[in-house]
Design an enzyme around this catalytic site. Structure first.
Site, short mmCIF file in Angstrom:
data_model
loop_
_atom_site.label_atom_id
_atom_site.label_comp_id
_atom_site.label_asym_id
_atom_site.label_seq_id
_atom_site.Cartn_x
_atom_site.Cartn_y
_atom_site.Cartn_z
N GLY A 47 64.41 61.01 43.78
CA GLY A 47 63.93 62.05 43.27
C GLY A 47 63.04 61.94 42.08
N GLY A 55 77.87 39.90 24.58
CA GLY A 55 78.31 41.40 24.66
C GLY A 55 79.37 41.40 25.77
CG HIS A 87 112.49 47.56 23.63
ND1 HIS A 87 111.93 46.60 22.78
CD2 HIS A 87 113.70 46.71 23.72
CE1 HIS A 87 112.42 45.34 22.82
NE2 HIS A 87 113.72 45.38 23.34
P1 FAD Z 1 74.30 54.93 36.41
O1 FAD Z 1 75.66 54.70 36.89
O2 FAD Z 1 73.38 53.87 36.22
O3 FAD Z 1 73.77 55.99 37.62
C1 FAD Z 1 72.31 56.52 37.90
C2 FAD Z 1 72.06 56.59 39.31
O4 FAD Z 1 70.99 57.29 39.32
C3 FAD Z 1 72.17 55.42 40.18
O5 FAD Z 1 72.94 55.62 41.35
C4 FAD Z 1 70.59 55.29 40.51
O6 FAD Z 1 70.53 54.95 42.02
C5 FAD Z 1 70.24 56.85 40.55
N1 FAD Z 1 68.82 57.08 40.50
C6 FAD Z 1 68.12 56.46 39.46
N2 FAD Z 1 66.66 56.85 39.53
C7 FAD Z 1 66.92 57.76 40.74
C8 FAD Z 1 65.82 58.57 41.45
N3 FAD Z 1 64.64 58.55 41.01
N4 FAD Z 1 66.19 59.40 42.39
C9 FAD Z 1 67.62 59.19 42.85
N5 FAD Z 1 68.61 58.66 42.32
C10 FAD Z 1 68.11 57.75 41.25
N6 FAD Z 1 81.22 50.99 31.44
C11 FAD Z 1 82.42 51.42 31.19
O7 FAD Z 1 82.36 52.47 30.57
N7 FAD Z 1 83.34 50.42 31.38
C12 FAD Z 1 83.04 49.30 32.19
O8 FAD Z 1 84.18 48.42 32.34
C13 FAD Z 1 81.79 48.69 32.30
N8 FAD Z 1 81.49 47.65 32.97
C14 FAD Z 1 80.19 47.31 33.29
C15 FAD Z 1 80.26 46.17 34.08
C16 FAD Z 1 78.64 45.96 34.42
C17 FAD Z 1 78.63 44.52 35.14
C18 FAD Z 1 77.60 46.77 34.15
C19 FAD Z 1 76.36 46.43 34.70
C20 FAD Z 1 77.73 47.96 33.56
C21 FAD Z 1 79.21 48.36 33.08
N9 FAD Z 1 79.64 49.63 32.42
C22 FAD Z 1 80.77 49.97 32.09
C23 FAD Z 1 78.45 50.35 32.16
C24 FAD Z 1 78.48 51.83 33.15
O9 FAD Z 1 78.29 51.02 34.40
C25 FAD Z 1 77.30 52.67 32.75
O10 FAD Z 1 77.38 52.99 31.39
C26 FAD Z 1 77.37 53.82 33.71
O11 FAD Z 1 77.29 53.51 34.99
C27 FAD Z 1 76.20 54.84 33.26
O12 FAD Z 1 76.48 56.07 34.06
P2 FAD Z 1 75.20 57.02 34.37
O13 FAD Z 1 75.58 58.14 35.28
O14 FAD Z 1 74.34 57.23 33.02
O15 FAD Z 1 74.08 56.05 35.38
#
Ligand code: FAD
Length: 477
Positions: free
Chosen positions: A113, A180, A456
């Protein structure tokens, strides 16, 4: 051209939850996703990492099964199957998101998008380019890993979590740069499966932002289990060799330099927003450019996150943003809560995210969870406070199950009883924190927790005892 009330770009925990809530509120909604539904969380982050962590924990149980009176002959693992298990968990859940979107009549459009105007989003698909018209746009494009200058991610020797989450081999040795939550979780996994692990953190403690007592306890545990913990240490450079790499480090206190040789370098130094172009080694990202923010007047802050106001509107009216792309804490539940609040406010409802009551968790063993302020923050703010600390080794369930490491620490305001912060390290810590979160929402004091019947034996009794301890009334210590 299709027309929607709301078009969400990105289907991570921010985007898909926002879309479902918007549909519940009567909006006609589309979600554009360039990759798998569920975002980083379901596909490359929270879920697959937790599946891998569970396998590491199970392997540890087997290694120490003698303590449970269970003997076995021979023990081995197939790390490829560990990764398979994590991929299965991701696939089950991303199909689940697709089902939920359909059930709520949200149109999932596959493609990349890009904002054309405030009311038009272009979608680049495999075979064609389409456009959708929309009253409002919600940007939920998330974040990608940060890399360090001079460090090229090659997916073999040098990786970020994006590559490591798919990597089917356990390295002989690994240097994790960044202490972290992502660094600590991978350090635990690789150490559990037999790698020689060194974790390097520039600040004085692992899990920056955690209460120091908790960080110290984790460092103690990691060291006891053979992980080299180098805090106050700066990464300088990686010298790649044929099969491994020399990682050059500098101790910040005295400038002394050292070298650690490892067969994997895992870079876990943070994440940056997918706002403008943010190239990574991920093939799915290479397909996409920016998302057209400049064209519609969406501004970024100095760190590159999208600027929003209290209703999650960007600097361009009718264009909203939530989740990782607008800034820390970069957590899935924070993204979801922002998604819900944003669309509820669009629908004219009152809605709010309580940023001071968002728990943070680390899922290595021992687990860590935290909410509210650390003791240092409480002290710096000049509160008169009480600390109630209860070690798991004094909790019956923990002793019975052999999970005695760690403690619950509750910090409360001496004059009002307000629970200012809670910090837990130990088995089950990530489940236990919700009791405190609910308590803080209800504005309970430690007394209400202390007089609530806790079954408990449970680990939650340690929360009750820590609450009692803030009142000087701990019974089992
Ligand atoms: P995202 O999950 O990053 O989703 C964004 C989406 O947008 C993606 O699917 C991407 O493909 C799509 N996208 C981007 N640009 C476009 C475009 N131009 N057109 C169409 N689609 C697009 N958080 C926790 O709370 N607990 C945890 O245990 C945890 N563990 C983690 C472990 C790892 C290894 C990592 C890397 C992250 C972890 N996180 C955890 C963090 C968590 O994954 C993120 O905070 C969360 O996914 C953010 O959600 P979001 O919806 O903002 O974005």
């Amino acid at each position: 051209m299709e027309k929607y009330d709301l078009t969400v770009i990105g289907s991570g925990p921010g985007g898909y939850i926002a879309a479902i809530r918007a549909a519940q509120l009567g909006m006609n909604v589309a979600v554009i996703e360039r990759d798998k539904p569920g975002g980083v969380c379901l596909n490359w982050g929270c879920i697959p990492s937790k599946a891998i962590l569970k396998c590491a924990e199970v392997y540890q149980y087997f290694k120490h099964s003698g303590e449970f009176g269970i003997e076995h002959k021979g023990l081995s693992y197939d790390f490829s199957k560990v990764i398979d298990k994590s991929r299965n968990a991701s696939n089950t859940l991303n199909k689940g998101v697709e089902f939920l979107l359909k059930k709520n009549k949200v149109n999932l459009i596959k493609g990349v998008g890009k904002l054309v105007t405030k009311n038009k989003v272009g979608v680049t698909q495999e075979k064609e380019q389409i456009e959708v018209e929309t009253d409002k746009v919600l940007i939920a494009t998330g974040s990608v890993p940060v890399t360090l200058p001079g460090l090229e991610i090659d997916s073999k020797l040098i990786m970020t979590s994006d590559e490591a989450i798919f990597h089917r081999e356990v390295p002989d040795s690994v240097v994790v740069i960044g202490g972290g939550y992502i660094g600590a979780e991978f350090a635990y996994v690789y150490n559990s499966f037999g790698s020689k692990v060194t974790i390097v953190e520039m600040l004085d403690h692992l899990i920056p932002g955690a209460d120091e007592d908790v960080s110290r306890e984790l460092e103690k545990n990691f060291k006891k289990n053979g992980i080299d913990v180098l805090t106050g240490t700066k990464f300088k450079e990686v010298k790649k060799k044929r099969k491994n790499a020399d990682v050059m480090l500098e101790k910040l206190s005295d400038g002394s330099e050292s070298k650690v040789t490892a067969s994997m370098v895992l870079v876990a130094v943070g994440r940056r927003p997918v706002a403008n172009d943010a190239p990574t080694s991920l093939s799915y990202y290479k397909k996409s450019g920016g998302i057209g923010l400049d064209d519609v007047g969406v501004q970024l802050d100095e760190r590159g996150f999208i600027k929003t106001d209290g209703s999650y509107m960007t600097t361009s009216s009718n264009v909203y943003a939530i989740g990782d792309v607008i800034g820390p804490p970069l957590l899935a539940h924070k993204a979801s809560e922002e998604g819900v609040a944003a669309v509820e406010m669009m629908a004219g409802l009152k809605s709010k995210v309580h940023y001071d009551n968002i728990p943070g968790c680390v899922y290595c063993q021992p687990e860590i969870s935290m909410i509210g302020m650390t003791e240092k923050q409480v002290k710096d703010k000049g509160y008169e406070y009480s600390v109630g600390k209860f070690p798991f080794k004094a909790a019956g369930k923990a002793v019975g199950t052999g999970e005695t490491e760690g403690f619950v620490k509750i910090i409360s305001d001496k004059s009002t009883g307000e629970i200012l912060g809670a910090h837990i390290i130990g088995h089950g810590a990530t489940e236990l924190i919700s009791e405190i979160a609910v308590g803080r929402t209800l504005e309970t004091t430690p007394l209400e927790i202390a007089i609530t019947s806790h079954a408990h034996p449970t680990l939650s009794e340690a929360v009750m005892e820590a609450a009692l301890a803030t009142l000087g009334r701990a019974r089992n210590m």
